[in-house]
Design an enzyme around this catalytic site. Structure first.
Site, PDB file in Angstrom:
ATOM      1  CG  ASP A  48     -31.547   1.891  11.295  1.00 55.48           C
ATOM      2  OD1 ASP A  48     -32.193   1.570  10.289  1.00 55.48           O
ATOM      3  OD2 ASP A  48     -30.617   2.728  11.260  1.00 55.48           O
ATOM      4  CE1 TYR A  53     -25.541   5.934  10.712  1.00 46.87           C
ATOM      5  CE2 TYR A  53     -26.768   4.259  11.906  1.00 46.87           C
ATOM      6  CZ  TYR A  53     -26.738   5.310  11.014  1.00 46.87           C
ATOM      7  OH  TYR A  53     -27.900   5.733  10.422  1.00 46.87           O
ATOM      8  CE  LYS A  78     -29.686   3.224   7.864  1.00 44.74           C
ATOM      9  NZ  LYS A  78     -29.148   2.955   9.204  1.00 44.74           N
ATOM     10  CG  HIS A 111     -26.351   5.409   4.772  1.00 42.58           C
ATOM     11  ND1 HIS A 111     -25.485   5.080   5.790  1.00 42.58           N
ATOM     12  CD2 HIS A 111     -27.228   6.277   5.322  1.00 42.58           C
ATOM     13  CE1 HIS A 111     -25.820   5.721   6.885  1.00 42.58           C
ATOM     14  NE2 HIS A 111     -26.880   6.457   6.627  1.00 42.58           N
TER      15      HIS A 111
END
Length: 287
Positions: A48, A53, A78, A111
């Site tokens: 994930d 990120y 996301k 998200h």
């Protein structure tokens, strides 16, 4: 011998491995690549990530180096708040897919319920119909966000990924999701170490009875709630420990004891904090 990880069924007929590896805050590439290798060796096949990120490209590289076939692993990413809206989401998805080096994503999520999540969802519906995403879902959506989204769009989300742990169990929302055939996925499934959860007397007592760690008891509790979990770690021993939760089962009494630990207080951002959402939508993504 490889542990058989349970698969949770989505409302569109696809499935998701019930345990995966979350990669939030993994910002060192060497550490990241080692963690993915150790995770794959331990049996993880579900990963994930998110545009926010900044490590989608590393995950793509690590999966390519692993030698696994594409149908042997499951990848979630996301769309970030700054890319909401139909056109921006279309572009953001292509950027994500290129960074991961994949022909398709197994799961793509909104998200946060930041402004114009409906526009993003309509783009995701098209990508889903085109076969570029196998399933589409949301993250950090409360009941009223879900109902607003579903009232304006065609395809029901398959999953809602939300903060969930013994100190914040979200039982009412979890029941709503179950009633609507939407899978519940927990991020931060063990809370935060600084909140004292690993020293909790109830959890320690249960862990001693099974000769397991508190972390394993928490993750097992999630499994028995039919929750998808994505615990994060960059340590080989902890990755193995988190995965070693399928050889014991909590009793109904254990589950009731853990239910009493719910404080109703979240640790992280509230999805109804509109000022935070609007601010986050102006924050540029890592390149």
């Amino acid at each position: 011998m490889m542990t058989d990880v349970p698969e949770i069924a989505f409302n569109n007929g696809e499935t998701i491995p019930q345990i995966g590896l979350g990669v939030f805050l993994m910002k060192d590439k060497d550490e990241f690549m080692k963690a993915i290798k150790w995770a794959i060796d331990a049996g993880y096949r579900h990963f994930d990530t998110a545009a926010y990120y900044g490590n989608e490209q590393w995950l793509g590289e690590a999966l390519k180096e692993s030698g696994l076939k594409r149908d042997e692993y499951f990848v979630t990413s996301k769309v970030w708040n700054s890319d909401h809206g139909y056109d921006k989401t279309m572009a953001a998805f292509e950027k994500t897919r290129n960074k991961l080096g994949l022909d398709y994503l197994d799961l793509y999520l909104v998200h946060w319920p930041a402004p114009d999540y409906v526009g993003s969802w309509k783009a995701m519906e098209e990508l889903y119909k085109a076969g570029k995403i196998k399933s589409i879902g949301v993250s950090n959506f409360k009941k009223h966000h879900m109902e607003d989204l579903m009232s304006q769009t065609e395809i029901k989300p398959v999953i809602d990924q939300i903060e969930t742990h013994p100190y914040f169990q979200q039982t009412e929302l979890v029941n709503y999701l179950q009633d609507n055939e939407i899978v519940h996925e927990a991020w931060s499934p063990m809370g935060r170490g600084s909140d004292g959860i690993f020293d909790d007397a109830v959890l320690k007592e249960i862990s001693t009875a099974y000769n397991k760690t508190v972390a394993q008891v928490i993750l097992r509790w999630h499994i028995q709630r039919n929750t998808v979990i994505i615990p994060k770690s960059v340590h080989e021993a902890r990755l193995k420990e988190n995965f070693d939760i399928f050889d014991f089962e909590l009793t109904e009494d254990d589950m009731k004891k853990i239910a009493t630990l719910d404080t109703g207080k979240r640790i992280y951002a509230d999805p109804d904090n509109t000022a935070w959402l609007e601010k986050s939508a102006k924050k540029p993504l890592p390149e």
